[in-house]
Design an enzyme around this catalytic site. Structure first.
Site, PDB file in Angstrom:
ATOM      1  N   LYS A  45       0.821  -1.214   0.000  1.00  0.00           N
ATOM      2  CA  LYS A  45       0.000   0.000   0.000  1.00  0.00           C
ATOM      3  C   LYS A  45       0.853   1.262   0.000  1.00  0.00           C
ATOM      4  CE  LYS A  45      -4.521  -1.479   1.337  1.00  0.00           C
ATOM      5  NZ  LYS A  45      -5.749  -1.281   2.077  1.00  0.00           N
ATOM      6  N   LYS A  96      -5.716  -7.718  -7.081  1.00  0.00           N
ATOM      7  CA  LYS A  96      -6.927  -7.870  -6.263  1.00  0.00           C
ATOM      8  C   LYS A  96      -7.969  -6.801  -6.616  1.00  0.00           C
ATOM      9  CE  LYS A  96      -7.147  -6.551  -1.736  1.00  0.00           C
ATOM     10  NZ  LYS A  96      -7.862  -6.500  -0.491  1.00  0.00           N
ATOM     11  N   LYS A 146     -11.403  -1.486  -3.459  1.00  0.00           N
ATOM     12  CA  LYS A 146     -12.224  -0.260  -3.426  1.00  0.00           C
ATOM     13  C   LYS A 146     -11.439   0.947  -3.908  1.00  0.00           C
ATOM     14  CE  LYS A 146     -13.973  -1.431   1.000  1.00  0.00           C
ATOM     15  NZ  LYS A 146     -12.700  -1.484   1.700  1.00  0.00           N
TER      16      LYS A 146
HETATM   17  N1  AQP Z   1     -10.707  -8.718  -3.875  1.00  0.00           N
HETATM   18  C1  AQP Z   1     -11.048  -9.318  -2.752  1.00  0.00           C
HETATM   19  N2  AQP Z   1     -11.357 -10.630  -2.735  1.00  0.00           N
HETATM   20  C2  AQP Z   1     -11.722 -11.244  -1.588  1.00  0.00           C
HETATM   21  N3  AQP Z   1     -11.797 -10.623  -0.403  1.00  0.00           N
HETATM   22  C3  AQP Z   1     -11.513  -9.304  -0.369  1.00  0.00           C
HETATM   23  N4  AQP Z   1     -11.499  -8.405   0.617  1.00  0.00           N
HETATM   24  C4  AQP Z   1     -11.156  -7.201   0.136  1.00  0.00           C
HETATM   25  N5  AQP Z   1     -10.927  -7.286  -1.172  1.00  0.00           N
HETATM   26  C5  AQP Z   1     -11.135  -8.581  -1.522  1.00  0.00           C
HETATM   27  C6  AQP Z   1     -11.841  -8.730   2.004  1.00  0.00           C
HETATM   28  O1  AQP Z   1     -12.772  -7.768   2.456  1.00  0.00           O
HETATM   29  C7  AQP Z   1     -12.557  -7.551   3.835  1.00  0.00           C
HETATM   30  C8  AQP Z   1     -12.538  -6.099   4.140  1.00  0.00           C
HETATM   31  O2  AQP Z   1     -11.551  -5.450   3.454  1.00  0.00           O
HETATM   32  P1  AQP Z   1     -11.097  -4.005   3.916  1.00  0.00           P
HETATM   33  O3  AQP Z   1     -12.040  -2.998   3.442  1.00  0.00           O
HETATM   34  O4  AQP Z   1     -10.860  -3.982   5.375  1.00  0.00           O
HETATM   35  O5  AQP Z   1      -9.697  -3.802   3.286  1.00  0.00           O
HETATM   36  P2  AQP Z   1      -9.054  -4.325   1.991  1.00  0.00           P
HETATM   37  O6  AQP Z   1      -8.752  -5.783   2.094  1.00  0.00           O
HETATM   38  O7  AQP Z   1      -7.876  -3.457   1.771  1.00  0.00           O
HETATM   39  O8  AQP Z   1     -10.206  -4.114   0.916  1.00  0.00           O
HETATM   40  P3  AQP Z   1     -10.171  -3.264  -0.399  1.00  0.00           P
HETATM   41  O9  AQP Z   1     -11.471  -3.426  -1.063  1.00  0.00           O
HETATM   42  O10 AQP Z   1      -8.946  -3.597  -1.194  1.00  0.00           O
HETATM   43  O11 AQP Z   1     -10.101  -1.798   0.160  1.00  0.00           O
HETATM   44  P4  AQP Z   1      -9.034  -0.683  -0.008  1.00  0.00           P
HETATM   45  O12 AQP Z   1      -8.963  -0.434  -1.466  1.00  0.00           O
HETATM   46  O13 AQP Z   1      -9.596   0.461   0.749  1.00  0.00           O
HETATM   47  O14 AQP Z   1      -7.746  -1.167   0.548  1.00  0.00           O
HETATM   48  C9  AQP Z   1     -11.266  -8.262   4.230  1.00  0.00           C
HETATM   49  O15 AQP Z   1     -11.606  -9.452   4.932  1.00  0.00           O
HETATM   50  C10 AQP Z   1     -10.634  -8.578   2.917  1.00  0.00           C
HETATM   51  O16 AQP Z   1      -9.879  -9.789   2.977  1.00  0.00           O
END
Ligand code: AQP
Length: 342
Positions: free
Chosen positions: A118, A204, A207
């Site tokens: 990140k 991946k 968001k």
């Molecule tokens: N692509 C994914 N596939 C499966 N699981 C996913 N998770 C996130 N993206 C995927 C799971 O969602 C939960 C919450 O995620 P988070 O919002 O705490 O943080 P993250 O993993 O960093 O999710 P994002 O969507 O990628 O958000 P940003 O872009 O803000 O960093 C977790 O259990 C994660 O495993």
């Protein structure tokens, strides 16, 4: 009700309100919580303190927080059985995080893969908060004496860190007999699949991906879903495969189709072994729209009823606050902090 709550093992999890929730958040996290909620005493937070570890828009934070909580319920979380709450409403998270900060060696943190990944995306704007993210996550988990934490592959390292901090830096150092903090175990979900970006099957779905076409959001309209899948990256092969290492996009879309349709991967592979991309994309589009439709309907009702949503979050907060305060008090007492009236 109370007796049943006490006999169940406890789980804790959460999602950051960093933007529109996508099908990765649903299929990799929320959908698993729905499966677990009957068996476990479930605490689910909207982790808004985590959401400010990277650049964010203050105008969106509160809106995204509410929308994330509403989506938990719309996806099938039962607020009567589970405690849904907002992390920043419970100050014990920040307080325990500070204490754990002071107990954690910096070289443990320097190994964290998510920080490395990140921080590259953040360029020159990497905050201390982003570096500290795993310790705040440890505080989230340890405050609730969680027995289990449902984790995907990407979060395994952070849970391991939470366990090490609790065991080696708190329990072993400050208590001879009884553990101060409960050591949480991971629940590795069978369906904790990692959903990849629509435009790059090696990345991946996220968001914070600036390319809107990379993800299918839970609140996307049928028109937008159709457009995004139409533009999703494909390849020149005929047939949709799962195990060909050169076909990450085929694997990803097949996995999404398999989870949403409830059909085994092998069954889908047989079904689509000679199907062209155009036909497959039409079928997966229909499936995604059909699967998201009940979630979107339930969401609409909830988001237009702020009173109901507010009550859910107040009840969740009360239950969570109670537990969090007890743990924090126990930790502070064992670590030697002054206690009023002693
Ligand atoms: N692509 C994914 N596939 C499966 N699981 C996913 N998770 C996130 N993206 C995927 C799971 O969602 C939960 C919450 O995620 P988070 O919002 O705490 O943080 P993250 O993993 O960093 O999710 P994002 O969507 O990628 O958000 P940003 O872009 O803000 O960093 C977790 O259990 C994660 O495993």
């Amino acid at each position: 009700m109370k007796v049943e709550m006490q006999t169940k093992k406890r789980i804790l999890s959460g999602v950051q309100p960093t933007g529109d929730l996508h099908i990765g958040n649903w299929l990799g996290a929320i959908n698993n919580w729905v499966t677990l909620q009957e068996q476990y005493e479930t605490f689910l937070c909207v982790v808004d303190l985590h959401a400010i570890t990277t650049a964010y828009d203050p105008k969106e934070l509160s809106k995204n927080t509410l929308s994330t909580a509403a989506l938990y319920v719309a996806c099938g979380i039962d607020p009567k059985e589970c405690s849904i709450f907002v992390q920043s409403q419970i100050s014990a998270h920040s307080e325990l995080c500070w204490i754990l900060n002071c107990m954690t060696p910096i070289n443990w943190m320097e190994r964290m893969i998510q920080f490395k990944e990140k921080s590259i995306q953040q360029g020159n704007n990497v905050s201390i908060g982003l570096f500290d993210y795993p310790i705040l996550m440890a505080a989230d988990i340890l405050l609730y004496d969680a027995d289990f934490v449902p984790v995907g592959e990407d979060q395994k390292q952070h849970l391991e860190l939470a366990r090490d901090i609790a065991q080696q830096r708190i329990n072993a150092k400050f208590s001879k007999n009884k553990n101060i903090l409960k050591i949480p175990q991971p629940i590795i979900m069978k369906n904790g699949s990692k959903i990849m970006s629509l435009i790059d099957g090696s990345k991946k779905m996220s968001k914070s991906d600036p390319n809107e076409g990379s993800s299918i959001n839970l609140l996307d309209t049928p028109e937008i879903i159709t457009k995004k899948i139409k533009r999703a990256k494909s390849d020149s092969y005929i047939g949709i495969e799962f195990n060909n290492p050169e076909r990450a996009e085929s694997r990803n879309l097949l996995m999404i189709y398999s989870i949403l349709s409830g059909k085994e991967i092998s069954q889908c592979e047989n079904e689509f072994s000679e199907t062209g991309w155009g036909t497959f994309k039409k079928l997966i589009t229909e499936q995604v729209i059909e699967s998201l439709s009940p979630i979107q309907e339930k969401y609409k009702v909830l988001i237009n009823d702020p009173h109901q949503l507010n009550n859910i979050l107040i009840e969740g907060k009360e239950r969570a606050d109670d537990l969090a305060k007890k743990t924090l008090k126990r930790v502070k007492s064992k670590l030697g902090f002054f206690e009023m009236g002693k």
